[in-house]
Design a protein around this motif. Structure first.
Motif, PDB file in Angstrom:
ATOM      1  N   PRO A  74     -14.778  -9.799   1.933  1.00 43.84           N
ATOM      2  CA  PRO A  74     -14.686  -8.537   1.190  1.00 43.84           C
ATOM      3  C   PRO A  74     -14.307  -8.761  -0.267  1.00 43.84           C
ATOM      4  O   PRO A  74     -13.450  -9.597  -0.576  1.00 43.84           O
ATOM      5  CB  PRO A  74     -13.591  -7.764   1.933  1.00 43.84           C
ATOM      6  N   ARG A 128     -10.372  -7.467  -2.518  1.00 40.38           N
ATOM      7  CA  ARG A 128      -9.409  -7.170  -1.464  1.00 40.38           C
ATOM      8  C   ARG A 128      -8.291  -8.196  -1.397  1.00 40.38           C
ATOM      9  O   ARG A 128      -7.512  -8.204  -0.459  1.00 40.38           O
ATOM     10  CB  ARG A 128     -10.102  -7.115  -0.091  1.00 40.38           C
ATOM     11  N   SER A 169     -12.468 -13.855  -3.139  1.00 37.16           N
ATOM     12  CA  SER A 169     -13.932 -13.869  -3.243  1.00 37.16           C
ATOM     13  C   SER A 169     -14.400 -14.472  -4.565  1.00 37.16           C
ATOM     14  O   SER A 169     -15.402 -15.198  -4.607  1.00 37.16           O
ATOM     15  CB  SER A 169     -14.497 -12.457  -3.077  1.00 37.16           C
ATOM     16  N   ILE A 224      -7.476  -4.969   6.350  1.00 36.89           N
ATOM     17  CA  ILE A 224      -8.301  -4.852   5.152  1.00 36.89           C
ATOM     18  C   ILE A 224      -8.702  -3.388   4.960  1.00 36.89           C
ATOM     19  O   ILE A 224      -9.437  -2.832   5.776  1.00 36.89           O
ATOM     20  CB  ILE A 224      -9.565  -5.725   5.276  1.00 36.89           C
ATOM     21  N   ASP A 233     -10.326   0.195   3.228  1.00 35.08           N
ATOM     22  CA  ASP A 233     -11.653   0.558   2.734  1.00 35.08           C
ATOM     23  C   ASP A 233     -11.646   0.875   1.244  1.00 35.08           C
ATOM     24  O   ASP A 233     -12.629   1.376   0.706  1.00 35.08           O
ATOM     25  CB  ASP A 233     -12.208   1.758   3.519  1.00 35.08           C
ATOM     26  N   GLU A 262     -10.706  -0.660  -2.822  1.00 36.35           N
ATOM     27  CA  GLU A 262     -10.539  -1.870  -3.602  1.00 36.35           C
ATOM     28  C   GLU A 262      -9.298  -1.774  -4.482  1.00 36.35           C
ATOM     29  O   GLU A 262      -8.780  -0.686  -4.735  1.00 36.35           O
ATOM     30  CB  GLU A 262     -11.770  -2.113  -4.485  1.00 36.35           C
ATOM     31  N   THR A 306      -5.339  -6.174   0.758  1.00 39.21           N
ATOM     32  CA  THR A 306      -5.257  -6.672   2.129  1.00 39.21           C
ATOM     33  C   THR A 306      -3.824  -7.100   2.448  1.00 39.21           C
ATOM     34  O   THR A 306      -3.137  -7.705   1.621  1.00 39.21           O
ATOM     35  CB  THR A 306      -6.212  -7.853   2.329  1.00 39.21           C
ATOM     36  N   GLU A 324      -9.785  -2.138   8.336  1.00 43.20           N
ATOM     37  CA  GLU A 324     -10.444  -3.069   9.255  1.00 43.20           C
ATOM     38  C   GLU A 324      -9.441  -4.131   9.680  1.00 43.20           C
ATOM     39  O   GLU A 324      -8.659  -4.619   8.857  1.00 43.20           O
ATOM     40  CB  GLU A 324     -11.644  -3.730   8.570  1.00 43.20           C
TER      41      GLU A 324
END
Length: 300
Positions: free
Chosen positions: A87, A90, A94, A168, A170, A172, A256, A284
């Motif tokens: 993701p 988060r 990444s 996690i 939904d 950002e 997160t 999530e």
């Protein structure tokens, strides 16, 4: 000879509570990058249109490498395909995967044959600090520091019988925003607070005194400031401890939240799922392990 590279880079979680900008660990979710040299131009697939150009972080990292190293073999064109399972925005590293993939690809395409330590230094120059870069390259739990513009690190073998429950959301949270809320100065007592807990976190993991982790994950440098940016942060942390998590911390800059649990704990994940289902935001839940291998490069 045309070389097609498959580069697999793990997600990472930085800070681990008190280890601000110094601790990071690799997690077993991955971004994959397929990179090959073409005659000319730049072709990028697998990402938003706004990054299908020279602003793409993989491409920028490759260009940085060539300008920094000045290899004898010049670069022609590039085709980059990104398969993104981590993701974005988060707090799971990444952007670090893009930097690491670009540096690893450039090292092979340019025939430079730099060591991983040299690659770590170059990648850190792009990222700004090594807390996500080091575990993305090496895997495991990594302690890293900067000294005289070089990076020094030590790898700690994370216990096999511990895992993570990643929560996690939904929504950002940009790194720049989460940096802006941090104080310019800290109290002496807050510095001592974090030093003591960072030391305890390392020793409790290495000596398997897992009952100490929940105390060691506490922090005064960033989590108290970033927590209010995240819906129900304090409630989630409190409930996670109540449900038996060994320790809870904000992953990187957030949003997160990671919970450390024992593999033998058969109830925590379902219990925390039930709790967060009552919250306004959607979360999530992923059951993850520490990645021990770090980045992998395959020549296809």
């Amino acid at each position: 000879m045309i070389i097609l590279l498959e580069i697999i880079v793990p997600a990472t979680s930085a800070n681990i509570g008190p280890g601000f900008d110094t601790l990071g660990l690799a997690l077993n979710i991955y971004n994959k990058f397929y990179i090959t040299e073409i005659n000319e131009g730049l072709e990028i697939i697998g990402c938003d249109d706004k990054y299908k150009n020279e602003d793409n972080l993989v491409y920028k990292s490759i260009q940085y490498f060539y300008k920094k190293v000045k290899p004898h073999k010049n670069l022609c064109g590039l085709k980059i395909e990104i398969v993104n399972d981590i993701p974005i925005c988060r707090g799971l590293g990444s952007s670090a995967t893009c930097i690491v993939a670009g540096i690893l690809a450039a090292n092979i395409l340019s025939e430079s044959n730099l060591s991983k330590h040299e690659l770590l230094k170059i990648a850190t120059e792009i990222e700004g600090h090594p807390d996500n870069i080091a575990p993305a390259l090496f895997g495991n739990l990594v302690v890293s520091i900067m000294e005289n513009n070089d990076v020094y690190y030590d790898i700690i073998d994370f216990p096999e019988d511990l895992s993570f429950c990643a929560l996690i959301p939904d929504f950002e949270l940009s790194t720049s925003l989460s940096r802006d809320v941090l104080p310019k100065k800290i109290k002496f007592s807050d510095g001592v607070y974090n030093l003591s807990r960072s030391s305890l976190l390392i020793s409790s993991i290495m000596n398997r005194n897992f009952d100490l982790i929940k105390f060691a994950c506490k922090d005064k440098l960033h989590q108290d400031y970033r927590g209010p940016l995240i819906n129900n942060y304090d409630d989630i942390v409190s409930e996670s401890i109540n449900l038996g998590s060994l320790g809870v911390f904000l992953s990187g800059a957030g949003p997160t939240i990671l919970c450390i649990i024992k593999d033998a704990d058969n109830t925590f994940i379902n219990d925390i799922k039930s709790f967060i289902s009552t919250l306004d935001s959607k979360w999530e839940v992923k059951h993850l392990k520490c990645d021990k291998r770090g980045s992998i490069v395959n020549i296809l």
